[in-house]
Write an enzyme that holds these catalytic residues in place. Structure first.
Site, mmCIF file in Angstrom:
data_model
loop_
_atom_site.group_PDB
_atom_site.id
_atom_site.type_symbol
_atom_site.label_atom_id
_atom_site.label_comp_id
_atom_site.label_asym_id
_atom_site.label_seq_id
_atom_site.Cartn_x
_atom_site.Cartn_y
_atom_site.Cartn_z
ATOM 1 N N CYS A 43 0.839 -1.188 0.000
ATOM 2 C CA CYS A 43 0.000 0.000 0.000
ATOM 3 C C CYS A 43 0.881 1.247 0.000
ATOM 4 O O CYS A 43 1.978 1.247 0.545
ATOM 5 C CB CYS A 43 -0.944 0.082 1.199
ATOM 6 S SG CYS A 43 -2.008 -1.355 1.355
ATOM 7 N N ARG A 70 3.084 0.214 -5.358
ATOM 8 C CA ARG A 70 2.991 -0.436 -4.050
ATOM 9 C C ARG A 70 1.696 -1.226 -3.877
ATOM 10 O O ARG A 70 1.487 -1.887 -2.860
ATOM 11 C CB ARG A 70 3.079 0.614 -2.939
ATOM 12 C CG ARG A 70 4.376 1.393 -2.964
ATOM 13 C CD ARG A 70 4.357 2.479 -1.928
ATOM 14 N NE ARG A 70 4.499 1.946 -0.595
ATOM 15 C CZ ARG A 70 5.647 1.781 0.040
ATOM 16 N NH1 ARG A 70 6.767 2.125 -0.537
ATOM 17 N NH2 ARG A 70 5.673 1.286 1.252
ATOM 18 N N GLU A 119 15.543 -17.055 -11.416
ATOM 19 C CA GLU A 119 15.120 -15.678 -11.651
ATOM 20 C C GLU A 119 14.414 -15.551 -13.017
ATOM 21 O O GLU A 119 13.383 -14.881 -13.136
ATOM 22 C CB GLU A 119 16.339 -14.746 -11.572
ATOM 23 C CG GLU A 119 16.088 -13.300 -11.938
ATOM 24 C CD GLU A 119 14.996 -12.616 -11.117
ATOM 25 O OE1 GLU A 119 14.605 -13.136 -10.060
ATOM 26 O OE2 GLU A 119 14.523 -11.560 -11.577
ATOM 27 N N HIS A 167 13.552 -37.430 -12.121
ATOM 28 C CA HIS A 167 13.105 -38.084 -10.891
ATOM 29 C C HIS A 167 11.663 -37.728 -10.561
ATOM 30 O O HIS A 167 11.316 -37.527 -9.394
ATOM 31 C CB HIS A 167 14.047 -37.711 -9.735
ATOM 32 C CG HIS A 167 15.444 -38.193 -9.953
ATOM 33 N ND1 HIS A 167 15.790 -39.518 -9.909
ATOM 34 C CD2 HIS A 167 16.575 -37.515 -10.280
ATOM 35 C CE1 HIS A 167 17.080 -39.651 -10.179
ATOM 36 N NE2 HIS A 167 17.575 -38.442 -10.414
ATOM 37 N N ASN A 178 -0.940 1.735 5.944
ATOM 38 C CA ASN A 178 -0.078 0.745 5.291
ATOM 39 C C ASN A 178 0.457 -0.152 6.402
ATOM 40 O O ASN A 178 1.085 0.357 7.333
ATOM 41 C CB ASN A 178 1.058 1.474 4.558
ATOM 42 C CG ASN A 178 2.192 0.559 4.119
ATOM 43 O OD1 ASN A 178 3.328 0.996 4.014
ATOM 44 N ND2 ASN A 178 1.913 -0.681 3.850
ATOM 45 N N GLY A 179 0.169 -1.447 6.331
ATOM 46 C CA GLY A 179 0.634 -2.366 7.370
ATOM 47 C C GLY A 179 -0.476 -3.325 7.760
ATOM 48 O O GLY A 179 -1.464 -3.460 7.037
ATOM 49 N N LYS A 233 10.570 -14.240 -13.539
ATOM 50 C CA LYS A 233 10.213 -13.109 -14.401
ATOM 51 C C LYS A 233 9.050 -13.486 -15.319
ATOM 52 O O LYS A 233 8.089 -12.742 -15.467
ATOM 53 C CB LYS A 233 11.418 -12.748 -15.255
ATOM 54 C CG LYS A 233 12.197 -11.560 -15.235
ATOM 55 C CD LYS A 233 12.159 -10.457 -14.284
ATOM 56 C CE LYS A 233 11.599 -10.649 -12.932
ATOM 57 N NZ LYS A 233 12.204 -10.043 -11.836
ATOM 58 N N TRP A 274 -3.020 -2.612 -1.586
ATOM 59 C CA TRP A 274 -2.756 -4.006 -1.923
ATOM 60 C C TRP A 274 -3.488 -4.801 -0.850
ATOM 61 O O TRP A 274 -3.118 -4.776 0.322
ATOM 62 C CB TRP A 274 -1.259 -4.283 -1.898
ATOM 63 C CG TRP A 274 -0.914 -5.643 -2.420
ATOM 64 C CD1 TRP A 274 -0.778 -6.007 -3.728
ATOM 65 C CD2 TRP A 274 -0.643 -6.822 -1.646
ATOM 66 N NE1 TRP A 274 -0.451 -7.336 -3.819
ATOM 67 C CE2 TRP A 274 -0.366 -7.872 -2.555
ATOM 68 C CE3 TRP A 274 -0.620 -7.105 -0.283
ATOM 69 C CZ2 TRP A 274 -0.068 -9.155 -2.151
ATOM 70 C CZ3 TRP A 274 -0.325 -8.394 0.123
ATOM 71 C CH2 TRP A 274 -0.048 -9.407 -0.812
ATOM 72 N N LYS A 305 5.258 -3.757 -5.770
ATOM 73 C CA LYS A 305 6.719 -3.688 -5.873
ATOM 74 C C LYS A 305 7.395 -3.713 -4.511
ATOM 75 O O LYS A 305 8.484 -4.255 -4.367
ATOM 76 C CB LYS A 305 7.121 -2.424 -6.637
ATOM 77 C CG LYS A 305 8.609 -2.334 -6.857
ATOM 78 C CD LYS A 305 8.965 -1.773 -8.182
ATOM 79 C CE LYS A 305 10.440 -1.903 -8.467
ATOM 80 N NZ LYS A 305 10.785 -3.243 -8.955
ATOM 81 N N GLU A 336 5.693 -13.831 -13.324
ATOM 82 C CA GLU A 336 5.055 -12.638 -12.768
ATOM 83 C C GLU A 336 4.480 -11.725 -13.832
ATOM 84 O O GLU A 336 3.452 -11.101 -13.613
ATOM 85 C CB GLU A 336 5.959 -11.887 -11.786
ATOM 86 C CG GLU A 336 7.242 -11.334 -12.319
ATOM 87 C CD GLU A 336 8.112 -10.696 -11.221
ATOM 88 O OE1 GLU A 336 7.592 -10.193 -10.223
ATOM 89 O OE2 GLU A 336 9.343 -10.704 -11.388
HETATM 90 C C1 G6P Z 1 8.489 -7.849 -4.398
HETATM 91 C C2 G6P Z 1 8.878 -7.368 -5.774
HETATM 92 C C3 G6P Z 1 10.066 -8.168 -6.276
HETATM 93 C C4 G6P Z 1 11.226 -8.073 -5.296
HETATM 94 C C5 G6P Z 1 10.805 -8.484 -3.894
HETATM 95 C C6 G6P Z 1 11.861 -8.088 -2.887
HETATM 96 O O1 G6P Z 1 7.969 -9.117 -4.466
HETATM 97 O O2 G6P Z 1 7.784 -7.495 -6.666
HETATM 98 O O3 G6P Z 1 10.474 -7.683 -7.530
HETATM 99 O O4 G6P Z 1 12.257 -8.889 -5.720
HETATM 100 O O5 G6P Z 1 9.610 -7.808 -3.504
HETATM 101 O O6 G6P Z 1 11.938 -6.696 -2.853
HETATM 102 P P1 G6P Z 1 13.189 -5.862 -2.447
HETATM 103 O O7 G6P Z 1 12.751 -4.435 -2.583
HETATM 104 O O8 G6P Z 1 13.516 -6.238 -1.048
HETATM 105 O O9 G6P Z 1 14.282 -6.207 -3.392
#
Ligand code: G6P
Length: 611
Positions: free
Chosen positions: A2, A27, A485, A508, A104-105, A489, A80, A606, A492
């Site tokens: 948020c 956010r 990774e 396996h 937020n929280g 990507k 969020w 994010k 998501e």
């Molecule tokens: C969220 C973001 C990711 C990120 C992760 C950790 O899930 O969508 O892209 O890798 O948080 O975030 P940070 O800011 O700690 O790298």
């Protein structure tokens, strides 16, 4: 997660709030809302599910506009969802009596509070926030004093919070208080503003302060004041933003994700070059002394999501190359384990935002055991940087797309520099070897540039993926760290189920899932295991899967394969960068061709500020 914003001053509050919410939208974008206090002291709340653009439409509606046009005071929120579904009723701000609240929280004891304060019939939403609003209102009814109300309410709450509060009969003030979840504040001539992060403050100047935890912020047009919960007034600790927060422009690209992928060579230069002096790695610019590594016998890397994946690459480099034991622990697991940390452990916390709550909690826990907590963070002045003993900033610049690309790549750059430095300190590299390492690390930027120039070719590789429901990435060793990774990507941004699997492990059990409809991306950049991974790729091909090979070096039987993409060849440990950028482009183009909102994938945010 948020995003919250609060404003009071000479500008039109509605416009400031909407513009700022657009900047904070990364956010969370389940819903958005604003509340303004107009000149007649009426609270006007406008909220809408979905993105800020929906709210903007509602706020430009003629009837709505008239009432809030002249207001210079208000709060706003982009959500969020955690407690309660994505509905208008659950959207913030929440009003209870004379209290209007954004949050937020998470208030963990909200159920107990409902019972304690007999709120059962009073609440209209399913949110924990409305419970807090009701308690603020309860105490405000008793005290008629905002500060006392905040003090009393905060003592009732367990959990994390960044609150922006309007008291309906105080139209010249915005109040705030926080625990863990961030709030930054700026005060300029005739205006004051608070937000979840500095990006939203960019139009208001460059001096800001971080609201200390458990301090009551009172913002007026011409003043801001801080008071602790015992009633003592405190002076804010001002910081200056020394990097460009005005990067929130797509500069002609359809999505920030593409812009940020394309920015990587520059971001890499900004991260690497200031740390090279006379051909050697020099971390004095970060204030990191060699003594940090003296007597160190163990490294523990913590992070979440993409940041944690960067840590896996570091583990491979350091453990294999320097024989120092490295654990990579997901931050949300770390805090509930008995971490094996002593004062000889170097803890590396990796985070783009510097605000991820689990990583922050892990840093706080680690700091109880060791004074060697090193943060690798992008956002300057963020909470994790303030709570760590040392910081290496990754100079990616603002990353807006939810899917992290350039921030990951520069995390890798920082970790490679750390590896090179450690190799010298541990006498694994002599002078000549370190110089050679430095030349290579600078040179890999050219590989990334080559990949970016070839993006249209990579775009064509994604044709089969666009149709797929499931896909597998396979690789071994360092490649396995990279495909974790790469597959994240793809998941998501394209919503295609993508699993990263250790190539040798597939047979396996999991190979049962491979059919003609399951494209496989096989990554083969490591000489030692190339032949083995190729055999595994042949095994899936024999089950009908179409295989895309991402390969370094020659492939004798190239003609036998569906699709092969040759990465610029380099010593194995330096293959990381071109390979991961290629996989970023694969994910991006797949999502683009599916017509998705690449920058704001569903359900994501994010910055993850809830546990
Ligand atoms: C969220 C973001 C990711 C990120 C992760 C950790 O899930 O969508 O892209 O890798 O948080 O975030 P940070 O800011 O700690 O790298």
């Amino acid at each position: 997660m948020c995003g919250i914003i609060g404003y009071i001053g000479k500008r039109q509050a509605k416009k400031v709030l909407l513009d700022s919410l657009a900047k904070l939208e990364y956010r969370g974008y389940d819903s958005a809302g604003i509340a303004v206090l107009n000149k007649e002291s009426h609270v006007v709340i406008t909220k809408s599910i979905g993105k800020v653009a929906n709210l903007e439409v509602m706020c430009t509606d003629a009837d709505a506009t008239e009432e809030i046009e002249d207001a210079g005071c208000g709060i706003g929120h982009t959500r969020w969802a955690t407690h309660g579904g994505v509905t208008n009723t659950n959207a913030h701000p929440h009003q209870q009596g004379r209290i209007v609240l954004i949050h937020n929280g998470i208030i963990e004891n909200f159920r107990e509070l409902i019972v304690k304060f007999h709120l059962e019939n009073q609440l209209v939403s399913e949110t924990d926030t409305e419970v807090a609003a009701a308690i603020f209102n309860y105490y405000y009814e008793q005290t008629n004093n905002p500060e006392e109300t905040i003090q009393k309410t905060i003592h009732e709450l367990q959990g994390t919070f960044a609150f922006g509060i309007l008291f309906a009969d105080h139209k010249d003030c915005v109040y705030a208080i926080r625990n863990v979840s961030p709030i930054v504040v700026m005060h300029g001539e005739g205006e004051s503003v608070l937000a979840s992060d500095i990006m939203a403050l960019a139009p208001f100047g460059n001096r800001y302060f971080v609201l200390p935890e458990y301090h009551i912020l009172k913002m007026k047009k011409d003043t801001v004041s801080l008071m602790d919960l015992q009633g003592n007034m405190c002076e804010p600790d001002y910081l200056t933003i020394d990097w460009d927060v005005n990067q929130a422009d797509k500069q002609g690209y359809p999505f920030f994700m593409e812009k940020e992928i394309m920015e990587q060579p520059d971001a890499m230069r900004r991260t690497i070059l200031p740390r090279i002096k006379e051909g050697m790695i020099d971390l004095t610019v970060d204030g990191i002394p060699d003594s940090l590594f003296e007597g160190m016998d163990h490294i523990c890397v913590i992070g979440c999501g993409t940041a944690m994946h960067a840590g896996l690459v570091a583990k491979h480099l350091i453990q294999q190359g320097l024989k120092i034991p490295v654990d990579v622990i997901i931050a949300s697991e770390f805090i509930y384990e008995e971490p094996l940390i002593t004062d000889k452990t170097l803890v590396i916390a990796i985070s783009q935002s510097g605000e991820t709550i689990d990583t922050l909690a892990a840093v706080r826990l680690a700091a109880k055991y060791t004074k060697r907590v090193l943060a690798i963070v992008n956002v300057v002045g963020s909470t994790i940087t303030r709570e760590s003993n040392y910081v290496m900033y990754t100079n990616a610049g603002t990353e807006i797309a939810v899917a992290s690309t350039k921030a990951y790549t520069v995390q890798l750059c920082a970790l490679y520099l750390l590896f090179g430095k450690l190799a010298t300190i541990k006498k694994c590299y002599n002078y000549a070897k370190q110089r050679e390492f430095v030349l290579q690390i600078c040179d890999i930027i050219k590989d990334v540039e080559k990949i970016l120039q070839d993006k249209e070719t990579i775009h064509r590789l994604t044709q089969k993926l666009v149709q797929a429901k499931d896909t597998f990435y396979i690789g071994r060793g360092l490649d396995h760290s990279l495909i974790l990774e790469g597959s994240l990507k793809l998941k998501e941004v394209s919503y295609i189920h993508a699993e990263a699997y250790s190539a040798g492990e597939l047979k396996h059990g999991t190979i049962a899932l491979i059919t003609e409809e399951t494209p496989v991306i096989a990554v083969m950049t490591q000489k030692k295991v190339k032949a083995k991974t190729k055999s595994n790729a042949m095994e899936v091909r024999a089950r009908g899967a179409s295989v895309l090979l991402l390969v370094a070096g020659e492939l004798e039987d190239e003609a036998d394969w569906d699709t092969v993409y040759h990465l610029p060849e380099r010593e194995d440990i330096f293959m990381t960068f071109s390979t991961s950028v290629t996989m970023q482009l694969i994910a991006y183009y797949t999502a683009l061709d599916k017509g998705l909102d690449v920058d704001k994938p569903r359900n994501l945010a994010k910055v993850v500020t809830v546990e």
